[in-house]
Motif scaffolding. Structure first.
Motif, short mmCIF file in Angstrom:
data_model
loop_
_atom_site.label_atom_id
_atom_site.label_comp_id
_atom_site.label_asym_id
_atom_site.label_seq_id
_atom_site.Cartn_x
_atom_site.Cartn_y
_atom_site.Cartn_z
N VAL A 23 0.80 -0.83 -0.16
CA VAL A 23 -0.02 0.26 0.25
C VAL A 23 0.54 1.18 0.23
N CYS A 24 0.56 2.25 -1.25
CA CYS A 24 1.42 3.71 -1.55
C CYS A 24 0.68 4.21 -1.12
N LEU A 25 1.33 5.49 0.21
CA LEU A 25 0.85 6.88 0.67
C LEU A 25 1.76 7.95 -0.41
N PRO A 26 0.64 8.49 -0.90
CA PRO A 26 1.17 9.70 -1.67
C PRO A 26 1.58 11.14 -0.59
N HIS A 27 2.27 11.48 -0.72
CA HIS A 27 3.30 12.62 -0.68
C HIS A 27 1.77 13.95 -0.04
N ALA A 28 2.43 15.13 0.17
CA ALA A 28 1.49 16.33 0.94
C ALA A 28 0.99 16.70 -0.66
N GLY A 29 -0.25 17.36 -0.88
CA GLY A 29 -0.57 17.68 -3.07
C GLY A 29 0.01 16.76 -4.01
N GLY A 30 0.81 15.09 -3.15
CA GLY A 30 0.14 14.05 -4.53
C GLY A 30 -0.95 13.35 -4.90
N PHE A 68 -5.52 15.02 10.45
CA PHE A 68 -5.12 13.61 9.67
C PHE A 68 -5.07 12.47 10.52
N ALA A 69 -5.86 12.40 12.14
CA ALA A 69 -6.41 11.59 12.36
C ALA A 69 -7.85 11.27 10.83
N GLU A 70 -8.98 11.87 10.57
CA GLU A 70 -10.16 11.66 9.81
C GLU A 70 -9.20 10.56 8.68
N LEU A 71 -8.06 11.78 8.46
CA LEU A 71 -8.01 10.58 6.61
C LEU A 71 -8.11 9.87 7.44
N THR A 72 -6.32 9.66 8.45
CA THR A 72 -5.90 7.73 8.65
C THR A 72 -7.49 7.02 8.61
N GLU A 73 -8.29 7.46 10.05
CA GLU A 73 -9.17 6.29 9.96
C GLU A 73 -9.81 6.08 8.17
N ARG A 74 -10.13 7.04 7.43
CA ARG A 74 -11.23 6.42 6.31
C ARG A 74 -10.37 6.11 5.53
N THR A 75 -8.60 6.26 5.38
CA THR A 75 -7.98 5.35 4.34
C THR A 75 -7.91 4.06 4.83
N LEU A 76 -7.74 3.74 6.35
CA LEU A 76 -7.69 2.19 6.90
C LEU A 76 -9.69 1.45 6.86
N ALA A 77 -9.99 2.45 6.56
CA ALA A 77 -11.25 1.73 6.33
C ALA A 77 -12.00 1.18 4.75
N MET A 94 4.39 13.25 4.12
CA MET A 94 3.53 12.94 4.11
C MET A 94 2.63 11.57 4.27
N GLY A 95 3.05 10.94 3.22
CA GLY A 95 2.41 9.64 3.24
C GLY A 95 3.56 8.83 4.00
N SER A 96 4.60 9.04 4.84
CA SER A 96 5.21 8.34 5.64
C SER A 96 4.94 8.37 7.50
N LEU A 97 4.18 9.34 6.77
CA LEU A 97 3.50 9.67 8.75
C LEU A 97 2.28 8.56 8.48
N LEU A 98 1.60 8.72 7.30
CA LEU A 98 0.27 8.10 7.22
C LEU A 98 0.07 6.92 6.81
#
Length: 252
Positions: A23-30, A68-77, A94-98
């Motif tokens: 699973v690959c998570l993009p950078h800010a604006g990416g 960020f917390a919302e983005l995390t939960e939505r991405t995981l779901a 940014m994707g590394s933190l996510l």
């Protein structure tokens, strides 16, 4: 409206017979398309699931996340139903933190990743904090241009700015809401960075070692913050080597 996997996941080179999903998570604006070369480089041994955040490319009609917390939960779901094999996580900037936050939640569910690849990102206890003051479009464009990861023609095009800048601003706001809770991972963690990255120093990249009780590796490549653009094959080799060692016997 539910966050269906089909709206969040892009498979640029489907690999149903691969032993591992990444699973690959993009950078800010990416956007997810940034990882198209990764999907090609890892095929057929690893299937890349590139995440498409709301508010960009084919999701322009959706509001960007600002938390960020919302983005995390939505991405995981959205990602969880797409996982049907052992999984690893790769995030840039940014994707590394996510990716880190997703790994924590997966481990909490007893389905921890094989490894976390943190690319071009500072560790969770010292994340990048962009200025909270309002900035003009020109200031923002100058900041992005200095990172040398965005085609200058894109930045100079008024039409493209209208599409690109809102997502970048939203992601900066999202980053500002990130809070680290002190949790460490148990999976192996691989930190990758460019030797000319002025946003993330080699010391920053090495700092990820303190955020896992598993093994840690650091890989430094020639280049700046977006060193990946010219190093996809080399990065894919690092990923393949690590995951080859981690895939359980009999998988695939």
């Amino acid at each position: 409206m539910a966050d269906e996997p089909g709206r969040w996941i892009r498979r640029y080179r489907a690999a149903p017979d691969a032993a591992v999903q990444l699973v690959c998570l993009p950078h800010a604006g990416g956007a997810a398309s940034y990882y198209r070369p990764m999907a090609m480089a890892l095929f057929p041994s690893v299937e890349v699931l590139a995440v498409q955040y709301p508010g960009r490319q084919d999701r322009l009609d959706e509001p960007c996340s600002g938390d960020f917390a919302e983005l995390t939960e939505r991405t995981l779901a959205a990602v969880r139903p797409a996982l049907d094999r052992p999984v690893a996580l790769f995030g840039h900037s940014m994707g590394s933190l996510l990716a880190f936050e997703l790994a924590k939640r997966l481990e909490g569910e007893g389905a921890g990743p094989l490894a976390l690849f943190a690319s071009g990102g500072r560790p969770p206890d010292r994340p990048v904090r962009h200025s909270s003051r309002p900035v003009t479009d020109e200031e923002l464009i100058s900041e992005v241009a200095a990172l040398e990861g965005t085609d200058r023609r894109l930045l100079d095009s008024e039409d493209m700015r209208v599409l690109f800048l809102p997502a970048l601003r939203a992601d900066y706001r999202t980053m500002a809401t990130y809070r680290f809770d002190g949790t460490r991972l148990s999976c192996p963690l691989v930190s990758l960075t460019g030797d000319g990255d002025h946003l993330v120093t080699s010391d920053d990249a090495a700092g990820w070692a303190g955020h896992t009780t598993g093994g840690f590796d650091l890989h430094v490549f020639p280049g700046g913050h977006f060193y990946l653009t010219d190093r996809w094959d080399a990065v894919a080799e690092v990923v393949t080597r690590r995951l080859g060692a981690q895939v359980p016997t009999g998988t695939g």
